[in-house]
Design an enzyme around this catalytic site. Structure first.
Site, short mmCIF file in Angstrom:
data_model
loop_
_atom_site.label_atom_id
_atom_site.label_comp_id
_atom_site.label_asym_id
_atom_site.label_seq_id
_atom_site.Cartn_x
_atom_site.Cartn_y
_atom_site.Cartn_z
N ASN A 143 -46.83 84.30 -91.74
CA ASN A 143 -47.83 84.02 -92.78
C ASN A 143 -47.05 83.55 -94.00
O ASN A 143 -46.44 84.36 -94.70
CB ASN A 143 -48.63 85.29 -93.08
N TRP A 144 -47.09 82.25 -94.23
CA TRP A 144 -46.29 81.69 -95.33
C TRP A 144 -46.91 81.99 -96.70
O TRP A 144 -46.28 81.73 -97.72
CB TRP A 144 -46.14 80.18 -95.17
N LYS A 145 -48.15 82.46 -96.69
CA LYS A 145 -48.87 82.73 -97.95
C LYS A 145 -48.85 81.46 -98.82
O LYS A 145 -48.92 80.35 -98.28
CB LYS A 145 -48.27 83.95 -98.64
N HIS B 158 -56.97 89.24 -94.94
CA HIS B 158 -55.68 89.74 -95.42
C HIS B 158 -55.91 90.54 -96.70
O HIS B 158 -56.79 90.21 -97.50
CB HIS B 158 -54.73 88.56 -95.68
N GLU C 157 -54.44 90.51 -99.36
CA GLU C 157 -54.36 89.68 -100.58
C GLU C 157 -55.66 88.94 -100.83
O GLU C 157 -56.03 88.71 -101.98
CB GLU C 157 -53.15 88.73 -100.47
N GLU D 223 -51.73 96.04 -91.47
CA GLU D 223 -50.79 95.78 -92.57
C GLU D 223 -51.01 96.82 -93.67
O GLU D 223 -51.90 96.65 -94.51
CB GLU D 223 -51.02 94.38 -93.14
N GLY E 63 -44.58 93.08 -98.83
CA GLY E 63 -43.75 92.49 -99.88
C GLY E 63 -42.98 93.50 -100.71
O GLY E 63 -42.43 93.16 -101.75
N SER F 81 -43.25 94.01 -94.60
CA SER F 81 -41.79 94.09 -94.71
C SER F 81 -41.10 94.12 -93.36
O SER F 81 -40.06 94.78 -93.20
CB SER F 81 -41.37 95.28 -95.58
N GLY G 200 -44.42 88.00 -93.46
CA GLY G 200 -44.54 87.24 -94.69
C GLY G 200 -43.19 86.67 -95.11
O GLY G 200 -42.75 85.63 -94.64
N GLY G 201 -42.50 87.38 -95.99
CA GLY G 201 -41.25 86.89 -96.57
C GLY G 201 -40.24 86.39 -95.56
O GLY G 201 -39.63 85.33 -95.74
P1 13P Z 1 -44.14 90.71 -96.00
O1 13P Z 1 -43.53 90.51 -94.64
O2 13P Z 1 -43.61 89.78 -97.03
O3 13P Z 1 -44.13 92.15 -96.42
O4 13P Z 1 -45.70 90.29 -95.85
C1 13P Z 1 -46.43 90.84 -94.82
C2 13P Z 1 -47.75 90.17 -94.80
O5 13P Z 1 -48.56 90.34 -95.69
C3 13P Z 1 -48.03 89.26 -93.69
O6 13P Z 1 -49.36 88.87 -93.66
#
Ligand code: 13P
Length: 252
Positions: A10-12, A98, A100, A168, A174, A214, A235-236
């Site tokens: 997930n590149w956000k 998600h 977010e 999640e 993050g 994470s 994510g990251g």
């Molecule tokens: P991180 O891997 O950056 O913690 O993000 C997880 C996430 O929200 C994937 O959708």
């Protein structure tokens, strides 16, 4: 029951055209170089990058997905993207609900459910995200919150072929603070038990439940090896080809 793991990036809201396209091409090259890898690989870039990313991964076996969609097929909804357009572009998945989006845009379980139903109608696989906050965990509400979000967010007709669940924990996203294997397995097992109630044992047994929060090359192996963890939503670490691939490689 053996479930094919899914490793999803997930590149956000990260990446511009050049680096996003290069990242997609890098993942595609890794996938082509490892045809026997026993998992599905998915990347979910920001919507304006979808066409470029889909072109960059063509023929590699890497799937592409959206990060959100509208609950309607088309219409007067400025700024939104229909699941039909995602499908038409070449997406096979869409991330929905998600934390977010729930946080930034106030998305409710009912809205996630409506979006998932529309995504299914368009032939997309919905990745339905759920997870507790730190306050809810500290309050002993973790299992109850996840069960309730699951129940409220899954549409009629959800099955293992058209739906993936992503657990999640909000406190792990993050933050560098990852769920322990015990914490992850406890929630994943509870989610699967709730799925048995909602969609029956056969589909619940087949449905993939991803862990997100994470996930990194250092901790992925022990999480992915857990009995009810069927891959990751990353994510990251999905923003670097080497890190993303180091996670995917754990699937054999
Ligand atoms: P991180 O891997 O950056 O913690 O993000 C997880 C996430 O929200 C994937 O959708």
């Amino acid at each position: 029951m053996s479930r094919v793991p899914l490793i999803a990036g997930n590149w956000k809201m990260n990446g511009l055209v050049a680096d996003g396209t290069a990242l997609a091409a890098g993942v595609a090259a890794k996938r082509k170089g490892q045809p026997d890898l026993a998992c599905d690989v998915l990347i979910c870039p920001p919507a304006p990058l979808l066409a470029a990313v889909i072109a960059a991964v063509a023929g590699s076996g890497v799937a592409v997905g959206g990060q959100d969609c509208h609950a309607k097929v088309s219409g007067a909804h400025t700024g939104d993207t229909s699941p039909a357009l995602l499908k038409d572009l070449g997406c096979s998945y869409v991330i929905l609900g998600h934390s977010e989006r729930r946080g930034d845009h106030g998305e409710t379980d009912a809205q996630v459910k409506a979006k998932a139903a529309c995504a299914h109608g368009a032939g997309l696989i919905a990745i339905v995200c759920i997870g507790e906050t730190l306050a809810q965990r500290d309050d002993g509400q973790t299992i109850a919150v996840n069960k309730s979000q699951l129940r409220g967010s899954l549409p009629e007709g959800a099955n293992a072929a058209n739906t993936v669940i992503a657990y999640e924990p909000v406190w792990a996203i993050g933050t560098g603070r990852v769920a322990t294997p015990e914490q992850a397995q406890e929630v994943h097992a509870a989610i699967r038990a709730e799925l048995v109630e909602l969609i029956g044992e056969t589909e619940a047994d087949k449905m993939r439940i991803l862990y997100g929060g994470s996930m990194k090359p250092e901790n992925a192996a022990q999480l992915i090896a857990l009995p009810d963890v069927d891959g990751g939503l990353i994510g990251g670490a999905a923003l670097k080809v080497e890190d993303f691939w180091a996670i995917a490689r754990n699937c054999g």
